[in-house]
Design an enzyme around this catalytic site. Structure first.
Site, short mmCIF file in Angstrom:
data_model
loop_
_atom_site.label_atom_id
_atom_site.label_comp_id
_atom_site.label_asym_id
_atom_site.label_seq_id
_atom_site.Cartn_x
_atom_site.Cartn_y
_atom_site.Cartn_z
N HIS A 48 0.84 -1.20 0.00
CA HIS A 48 0.00 0.00 0.00
C HIS A 48 0.88 1.26 0.00
O HIS A 48 0.67 2.19 -0.79
CB HIS A 48 -0.92 -0.04 1.22
CG HIS A 48 -1.75 1.18 1.42
ND1 HIS A 48 -3.09 1.24 1.08
CD2 HIS A 48 -1.44 2.40 1.94
CE1 HIS A 48 -3.56 2.45 1.37
NE2 HIS A 48 -2.58 3.17 1.90
N GLU A 49 1.89 1.27 0.88
CA GLU A 49 2.76 2.45 1.00
C GLU A 49 3.58 2.66 -0.27
O GLU A 49 3.73 3.80 -0.74
CB GLU A 49 3.67 2.32 2.22
CG GLU A 49 2.93 2.37 3.55
CD GLU A 49 2.05 3.61 3.68
OE1 GLU A 49 2.51 4.71 3.34
OE2 GLU A 49 0.88 3.47 4.07
N HIS B 53 1.58 4.31 -2.92
CA HIS B 53 1.51 5.78 -2.81
C HIS B 53 2.70 6.42 -3.54
O HIS B 53 2.55 7.44 -4.20
CB HIS B 53 1.57 6.21 -1.33
CG HIS B 53 0.24 6.13 -0.62
ND1 HIS B 53 -0.92 6.67 -1.11
CD2 HIS B 53 -0.08 5.58 0.59
CE1 HIS B 53 -1.91 6.47 -0.25
NE2 HIS B 53 -1.44 5.80 0.79
N GLU C 264 -6.14 7.07 -1.40
CA GLU C 264 -6.20 5.88 -0.56
C GLU C 264 -6.77 4.68 -1.30
O GLU C 264 -6.25 3.57 -1.21
CB GLU C 264 -7.04 6.16 0.69
CG GLU C 264 -6.32 6.95 1.75
CD GLU C 264 -4.99 6.32 2.13
OE1 GLU C 264 -4.94 5.08 2.29
OE2 GLU C 264 -4.02 7.04 2.26
ZN ZN Z 1 -2.39 5.13 2.37
#
Ligand code: ZN
Length: 258
Positions: free
Chosen positions: A134-135, A138, A189
């Protein structure tokens, strides 16, 4: 009058700075270049690691460090396939020995994970892969640059001139710090969830772990919100959206495992 000029400059820059992200295809407001974002992140990262070292907060848990490195190495291979320019990034991961429930990846692939999130949530490798996937998403989706752009905008565009001129990179270090503490947009997100679960699946990590991770995270929320959630809004439909992705991700996961 000065304010109006700055606003005009900001608006002009804004109009000039809408770019289509090569991975997501989404139009983004980008006031800083990739190079500037990476330079400021490298600076902020070095500072963070330095401070942790001085406080004796770099994790000396060799097993945990090796575990995190092994997981992120597999994710990096997939991130570089998804976003080839990241092959030139100087990827780095640090395990910080603090009780905070947090993890992040700055532009340019500078990552950290805190021992608190691993230990308090008793994370499996698959769940660590979901967090870091997830990171990393980003970062490869340019969300850090988006947040820096918002940080610049909220500072009233005061530093805009020098930033656009690319003159003074030192002003960007605080911007990187501010960007880290700003929440991501809900859109960003959802994107990071979507691409993160895919990176993890392609790296051979179980998509179901995305669900168990967020369940653990929302349970931990009982003792005040984890720091991770303060920069990661947790809409009620998040787990539903991830659940809907699991069947699509399973073939990727099974292929990676074979
Ligand atoms: Zn996030």
């Amino acid at each position: 009058m000065k304010t109006r000029l700055l606003l005009t400059a900001l608006l002009a820059a804004t109009l000039a700075a809408c770019q289509t992200n090569p991975v997501s295809g989404r139009k983004q407001l980008v006031l800083v270049s990739e190079e500037q974002a990476q330079a400021s992140s490298a600076q902020a990262y070095a500072q963070t690691v330095n401070e942790a070292q001085q406080k004796g907060k770099l994790s000396t848990d060799a097993a945990l460090n090796a575990r995190v490195k092994r997981i992120t190495d597999r994710l990096i291979v997939q991130a570089e396939n998804m976003y080839p320019p990241s092959r030139s990034w100087k990827w780095s991961v640090t395990v910080i020995d603090e009780p905070t429930l947090n993890a992040w990846c700055m532009p340019g692939g500078k990552m950290a994970i805190y021992t608190g999130i691993v230990r308090k949530l008793n994370l499996s490798d698959d769940e660590i892969a979901q967090i870091m996937g997830h990171e990393i998403s980003h970062a490869i989706l340019g969300h850090g640059r988006e947040r820096m752009s918002r940080a610049i905008a909220t500072q009233g565009g005061l530093e805009l001139g020098s930033i656009l001129a690319g003159r003074d990179l030192t002003v960007l270090a605080p911007v990187a710090d501010i960007a880290l503490t700003l929440p991501n947009s809900r859109e960003a997100e959802s994107e990071a969830d979507r691409y993160g679960i895919e990176l993890a699946a392609r790296a051979g990590y179980n998509p179901h772990a995305a669900i168990s991770l967020w369940e653990k995270m929302s349970q931990a929320n009982g003792n005040g919100p984890p720091q991770f959630l303060s920069t990661h809004p947790s809409p009620s439909n998040r787990m539903q959206a991830l659940n809907a992705l699991v069947p699509k991700m399973m073939p990727l996961y099974e292929k990676a495992r074979n």
